[in-house]
Design a protein around this motif. Structure first.
Motif, PDB file in Angstrom:
ATOM      1  N   GLY A 176       1.767  13.525  55.307  1.00  0.00           N
ATOM      2  CA  GLY A 176       2.173  13.617  53.901  1.00  0.00           C
ATOM      3  C   GLY A 176       3.310  12.683  53.580  1.00  0.00           C
ATOM      4  O   GLY A 176       3.320  12.028  52.524  1.00  0.00           O
ATOM      5  N   LEU A 177       4.287  12.585  54.478  1.00  0.00           N
ATOM      6  CA  LEU A 177       5.408  11.670  54.264  1.00  0.00           C
ATOM      7  C   LEU A 177       4.946  10.218  54.277  1.00  0.00           C
ATOM      8  O   LEU A 177       5.370   9.411  53.436  1.00  0.00           O
ATOM      9  CB  LEU A 177       6.467  11.893  55.350  1.00  0.00           C
ATOM     10  N   ALA A 178       4.074   9.876  55.235  1.00  0.00           N
ATOM     11  CA  ALA A 178       3.585   8.500  55.326  1.00  0.00           C
ATOM     12  C   ALA A 178       2.763   8.119  54.101  1.00  0.00           C
ATOM     13  O   ALA A 178       2.864   6.996  53.589  1.00  0.00           O
ATOM     14  CB  ALA A 178       2.758   8.320  56.600  1.00  0.00           C
ATOM     15  N   TYR A 179       1.951   9.046  53.620  1.00  0.00           N
ATOM     16  CA  TYR A 179       1.141   8.786  52.424  1.00  0.00           C
ATOM     17  C   TYR A 179       2.035   8.494  51.219  1.00  0.00           C
ATOM     18  O   TYR A 179       1.802   7.545  50.471  1.00  0.00           O
ATOM     19  CB  TYR A 179       0.248   9.993  52.148  1.00  0.00           C
ATOM     20  N   THR A 180       3.065   9.299  51.044  1.00  0.00           N
ATOM     21  CA  THR A 180       3.967   9.097  49.908  1.00  0.00           C
ATOM     22  C   THR A 180       4.712   7.783  50.038  1.00  0.00           C
ATOM     23  O   THR A 180       4.855   7.034  49.057  1.00  0.00           O
ATOM     24  CB  THR A 180       4.965  10.262  49.819  1.00  0.00           C
ATOM     25  N   TRP A 181       5.213   7.478  51.232  1.00  0.00           N
ATOM     26  CA  TRP A 181       5.990   6.258  51.437  1.00  0.00           C
ATOM     27  C   TRP A 181       5.140   5.009  51.207  1.00  0.00           C
ATOM     28  O   TRP A 181       5.660   3.959  50.817  1.00  0.00           O
ATOM     29  CB  TRP A 181       6.570   6.245  52.850  1.00  0.00           C
ATOM     30  N   ALA A 182       3.835   5.131  51.414  1.00  0.00           N
ATOM     31  CA  ALA A 182       2.946   3.977  51.211  1.00  0.00           C
ATOM     32  C   ALA A 182       2.644   3.739  49.735  1.00  0.00           C
ATOM     33  O   ALA A 182       1.987   2.743  49.411  1.00  0.00           O
ATOM     34  CB  ALA A 182       1.640   4.193  51.978  1.00  0.00           C
ATOM     35  N   HIS A 183       3.104   4.613  48.846  1.00  0.00           N
ATOM     36  CA  HIS A 183       2.870   4.462  47.405  1.00  0.00           C
ATOM     37  C   HIS A 183       4.218   4.319  46.696  1.00  0.00           C
ATOM     38  O   HIS A 183       4.892   5.325  46.431  1.00  0.00           O
ATOM     39  CB  HIS A 183       2.102   5.670  46.849  1.00  0.00           C
ATOM     40  N   PRO A 184       4.650   3.090  46.405  1.00  0.00           N
ATOM     41  CA  PRO A 184       5.969   2.879  45.792  1.00  0.00           C
ATOM     42  C   PRO A 184       6.155   3.618  44.473  1.00  0.00           C
ATOM     43  O   PRO A 184       7.277   4.000  44.135  1.00  0.00           O
ATOM     44  CB  PRO A 184       6.016   1.358  45.584  1.00  0.00           C
ATOM     45  N   ASP A 185       5.080   3.825  43.712  1.00  0.00           N
ATOM     46  CA  ASP A 185       5.235   4.542  42.445  1.00  0.00           C
ATOM     47  C   ASP A 185       5.658   5.987  42.683  1.00  0.00           C
ATOM     48  O   ASP A 185       6.494   6.530  41.948  1.00  0.00           O
ATOM     49  CB  ASP A 185       3.933   4.480  41.639  1.00  0.00           C
ATOM     50  N   LEU A 186       5.109   6.618  43.735  1.00  0.00           N
ATOM     51  CA  LEU A 186       5.512   7.982  44.059  1.00  0.00           C
ATOM     52  C   LEU A 186       6.944   8.033  44.582  1.00  0.00           C
ATOM     53  O   LEU A 186       7.697   8.972  44.285  1.00  0.00           O
ATOM     54  CB  LEU A 186       4.564   8.585  45.099  1.00  0.00           C
ATOM     55  N   VAL A 187       7.330   7.009  45.337  1.00  0.00           N
ATOM     56  CA  VAL A 187       8.701   6.942  45.850  1.00  0.00           C
ATOM     57  C   VAL A 187       9.699   6.856  44.697  1.00  0.00           C
ATOM     58  O   VAL A 187      10.744   7.528  44.697  1.00  0.00           O
ATOM     59  CB  VAL A 187       8.867   5.745  46.803  1.00  0.00           C
ATOM     60  N   LEU A 188       9.387   6.037  43.689  1.00  0.00           N
ATOM     61  CA  LEU A 188      10.271   5.911  42.531  1.00  0.00           C
ATOM     62  C   LEU A 188      10.415   7.254  41.811  1.00  0.00           C
ATOM     63  O   LEU A 188      11.528   7.684  41.483  1.00  0.00           O
ATOM     64  CB  LEU A 188       9.728   4.861  41.562  1.00  0.00           C
ATOM     65  N   ALA A 189       9.293   7.939  41.558  1.00  0.00           N
ATOM     66  CA  ALA A 189       9.336   9.211  40.849  1.00  0.00           C
ATOM     67  C   ALA A 189      10.127  10.255  41.630  1.00  0.00           C
ATOM     68  O   ALA A 189      10.912  11.014  41.055  1.00  0.00           O
ATOM     69  CB  ALA A 189       7.917   9.708  40.585  1.00  0.00           C
ATOM     70  N   MET A 190       9.942  10.280  42.938  1.00  0.00           N
ATOM     71  CA  MET A 190      10.654  11.273  43.739  1.00  0.00           C
ATOM     72  C   MET A 190      12.129  10.940  43.868  1.00  0.00           C
ATOM     73  O   MET A 190      12.977  11.838  43.953  1.00  0.00           O
ATOM     74  CB  MET A 190       9.994  11.408  45.106  1.00  0.00           C
ATOM     75  N   GLY A 191      12.460   9.657  43.892  1.00  0.00           N
ATOM     76  CA  GLY A 191      13.868   9.275  43.907  1.00  0.00           C
ATOM     77  C   GLY A 191      14.590   9.725  42.645  1.00  0.00           C
ATOM     78  O   GLY A 191      15.698  10.271  42.700  1.00  0.00           O
ATOM     79  N   LEU A 192      13.961   9.508  41.493  1.00  0.00           N
ATOM     80  CA  LEU A 192      14.552   9.981  40.239  1.00  0.00           C
ATOM     81  C   LEU A 192      14.653  11.505  40.226  1.00  0.00           C
ATOM     82  O   LEU A 192      15.655  12.073  39.769  1.00  0.00           O
ATOM     83  CB  LEU A 192      13.708   9.503  39.053  1.00  0.00           C
ATOM     84  N   ALA A 193      13.611  12.174  40.724  1.00  0.00           N
ATOM     85  CA  ALA A 193      13.630  13.640  40.757  1.00  0.00           C
ATOM     86  C   ALA A 193      14.778  14.154  41.618  1.00  0.00           C
ATOM     87  O   ALA A 193      15.462  15.121  41.253  1.00  0.00           O
ATOM     88  CB  ALA A 193      12.295  14.168  41.290  1.00  0.00           C
ATOM     89  N   PHE A 194      15.027  13.496  42.751  1.00  0.00           N
ATOM     90  CA  PHE A 194      16.105  13.938  43.635  1.00  0.00           C
ATOM     91  C   PHE A 194      17.475  13.771  42.979  1.00  0.00           C
ATOM     92  O   PHE A 194      18.291  14.697  42.974  1.00  0.00           O
ATOM     93  CB  PHE A 194      16.065  13.164  44.953  1.00  0.00           C
ATOM     94  N   VAL A 195      17.732  12.603  42.426  1.00  0.00           N
ATOM     95  CA  VAL A 195      19.056  12.344  41.854  1.00  0.00           C
ATOM     96  C   VAL A 195      19.316  13.240  40.640  1.00  0.00           C
ATOM     97  O   VAL A 195      20.375  13.870  40.527  1.00  0.00           O
ATOM     98  CB  VAL A 195      19.194  10.857  41.472  1.00  0.00           C
ATOM     99  N   LEU A 196      18.345  13.327  39.727  1.00  0.00           N
ATOM    100  CA  LEU A 196      18.553  14.150  38.535  1.00  0.00           C
ATOM    101  C   LEU A 196      18.563  15.636  38.877  1.00  0.00           C
ATOM    102  O   LEU A 196      19.348  16.405  38.301  1.00  0.00           O
ATOM    103  CB  LEU A 196      17.484  13.853  37.488  1.00  0.00           C
ATOM    104  N   GLY A 197      17.707  16.051  39.823  1.00  0.00           N
ATOM    105  CA  GLY A 197      17.709  17.444  40.224  1.00  0.00           C
ATOM    106  C   GLY A 197      19.003  17.846  40.911  1.00  0.00           C
ATOM    107  O   GLY A 197      19.461  18.987  40.785  1.00  0.00           O
ATOM    108  N   THR A 198      19.621  16.917  41.628  1.00  0.00           N
ATOM    109  CA  THR A 198      20.859  17.210  42.345  1.00  0.00           C
ATOM    110  C   THR A 198      22.063  17.273  41.417  1.00  0.00           C
ATOM    111  O   THR A 198      22.902  18.177  41.526  1.00  0.00           O
ATOM    112  CB  THR A 198      21.102  16.150  43.432  1.00  0.00           C
ATOM    113  N   PHE A 199      22.163  16.345  40.484  1.00  0.00           N
ATOM    114  CA  PHE A 199      23.394  16.203  39.712  1.00  0.00           C
ATOM    115  C   PHE A 199      23.273  16.592  38.237  1.00  0.00           C
ATOM    116  O   PHE A 199      24.259  17.027  37.640  1.00  0.00           O
ATOM    117  CB  PHE A 199      23.891  14.758  39.810  1.00  0.00           C
TER     118      PHE A 199
END
Length: 454
Positions: free
Chosen positions: A220-243
């Protein structure tokens, strides 16, 4: 009506019988959940002497298990029948709410009890959330997934609209006793369990189960990392969800510390935020296609700006008014990001991808909530909002810069109607690469012409 999916409209997913039953019960259950959240936060403030750090810690304990268990929940969602798993998790959450209510009613509650039960609830929720997210696609199918996700958010925020107000009234009428809110929530889970058991199995759209095997988490991690669009969405989700998505902490502290008000005022402020969230969710139901990446970036920036504006409001009523657009902007971002990730994942990977998304979105809360609570306690409650909003704006700008690498970017703004649009052109190729490609084509041309003439 059974499993029809034809037609258009804001509420088109409700034509599906299974989803209609699920949505109706979910509205009642989520109303109880919001009542418990308000009651729990107020109980912590009562037991801790208005400690912002304690309030942040209880939030961290409730969402901390997401970091450890969410991906495992995603594996289970891909491996087993999601409906049966949801019956178990909903029953466990109802039992935990009942125990908390009984402790408060018996006047035997201590702060550590609340911490332990919040951690247990977080552990069950960490399994429940990715299963529930992936189950939506089985209820309605891919054609209605975006609309169903938006309607889920509408239901979630409709419950947020009603739950805090009812909780505030119950707690106020009971002279500060939070037990009634916990009892109502415990009873509400029965409606969701009954809805799950009454669904027609033949009208579900189950994805093929994934056989038990080693390395499924890594897959699951490898699949997500291979899709830059999913990485971008999850990065935004992490930062906004955290702060930025720490309004359960900041609103309580603003009500109690900045304005010196009670549970009813706290409930009203939460309702104002819910009104905006509900508006944002209803706007999102009109979307039928997968959102674009630049829309996610713009929504993140706008939400951050409104969060900063909330922290700058000078009084109770101006703060309450600003919570409405802040809630709308936050929900537009949240729904778009959720739909973007779900529609970008293969069905057999959706459980694990959504688990990773939920882990990013909620898993940072154990870090962000105590930090925002500490900042609010030492610098003042408004600074928790200002800091969280500023981080969201910076994250959005960073994501925009990443998207704009080698592209022409134009930002358009208008006042009437209010609109902010980010236009990203096609990726440009350096002139040296263009010349190299042209020379290679020229060298190949004679050979190709000879081959075609023979």
């Amino acid at each position: 009506m059974s499993g029809r999916t034809d037609g258009t409209g804001m509420f088109r997913s409700l034509r599906v019988r299974n989803y209609r039953i699920y949505a109706s019960a979910n509205l009642l259950s989520l109303t109880g959940t919001w009542m418990q959240r308000i009651g729990q936060d107020w109980l912590v403030l009562q037991l801790s002497g208005d400690s912002g750090i304690a309030l942040g810690l209880i939030t961290a304990l409730q969402f901390g298990p997401t970091l450890l268990l969410s991906m495992y929940g995603g594996v289970l969602a891909d491996r087993y029948a999601k409906r049966r798993m949801l019956v178990v998790t909903q029953a466990l959450m109802g039992l935990l709410a009942l125990v908390l209510g009984l402790l408060v009613a018996a006047d035997g509650i201590a702060l550590w009890h609340v911490f332990v039960l919040a951690g247990a609830l977080g552990a069950v929720s960490a399994i429940d959330a990715p299963v529930r997210q992936a189950f939506v696609s089985e209820l309605v199918g891919p054609e209605l997934l975006t609309n169903a996700v938006s309607l889920n958010s509408t239901i979630f925020n409709g419950a947020r609209l009603v739950g805090p107000s009812v909780a505030g009234l119950l707690i106020g009428a009971a002279s500060g006793d939070t037990a009634p809110a916990f009892f109502v929530n415990a009873a509400s889970f029965a409606f969701t369990i009954a809805a799950l058991l009454s669904m027609r199995n033949s009208e579900l759209h189950p994805s093929p189960p994934v056989a038990r095997a080693k390395g499924q988490l890594r897959e699951g991690l490898a699949y997500t990392w291979a899709h830059p669009d999913l990485v971008l969405a999850m990065g935004l989700a992490f930062v906004l969800g955290t702060f930025a998505f720490n309004y359960q902490v900041t609103i309580a502290l603003m009500a109690r510390e900045a304005f010196g008000l009670g549970a009813q005022a706290f409930g009203f402020l939460s309702t104002c935020f819910a009104v905006g969230s509900l508006s944002g969710a209803l706007l999102s139901t009109r979307r039928s296609a997968r959102p674009r990446q630049r829309f996610l970036v713009g929504a993140a920036v706008v939400f951050g700006l409104f969060t900063i504006a909330c922290g700058l409001m000078p009084g109770y009523w101006s703060f309450a008014a600003m919570l409405v657009p802040a809630g709308a902007a936050g929900l537009v971002f949240s729904v778009a990001n959720n739909s973007f990730v779900q529609l970008g994942a293969d069905p057999q990977m959706r459980g694990r991808v959504m688990a990773l998304y939920f882990m990013c979105f909620m898993g940072g809360t154990p870090l962000g909530a105590p930090l925002i609570g500490w900042v609010s306690e030492h610098l003042g409650a408004p600074w928790g909002l200002i800091l969280g909003g500023a981080v969201a704006v910076l994250a959005g700008c960073g994501a925009a810069a990443w998207l704009a690498r080698g592209r022409r970017v134009r930002l358009e703004a208008s006042v009437a109607p209010p609109r902010l649009q980010l236009h990203v052109g096609p990726r440009t190729v350096p002139s040296a690469q263009v010349r190299t490609a042209a020379e290679a084509a020229a060298r190949q041309a004679p050979g190709q012409q000879a081959a075609s003439g023979s």
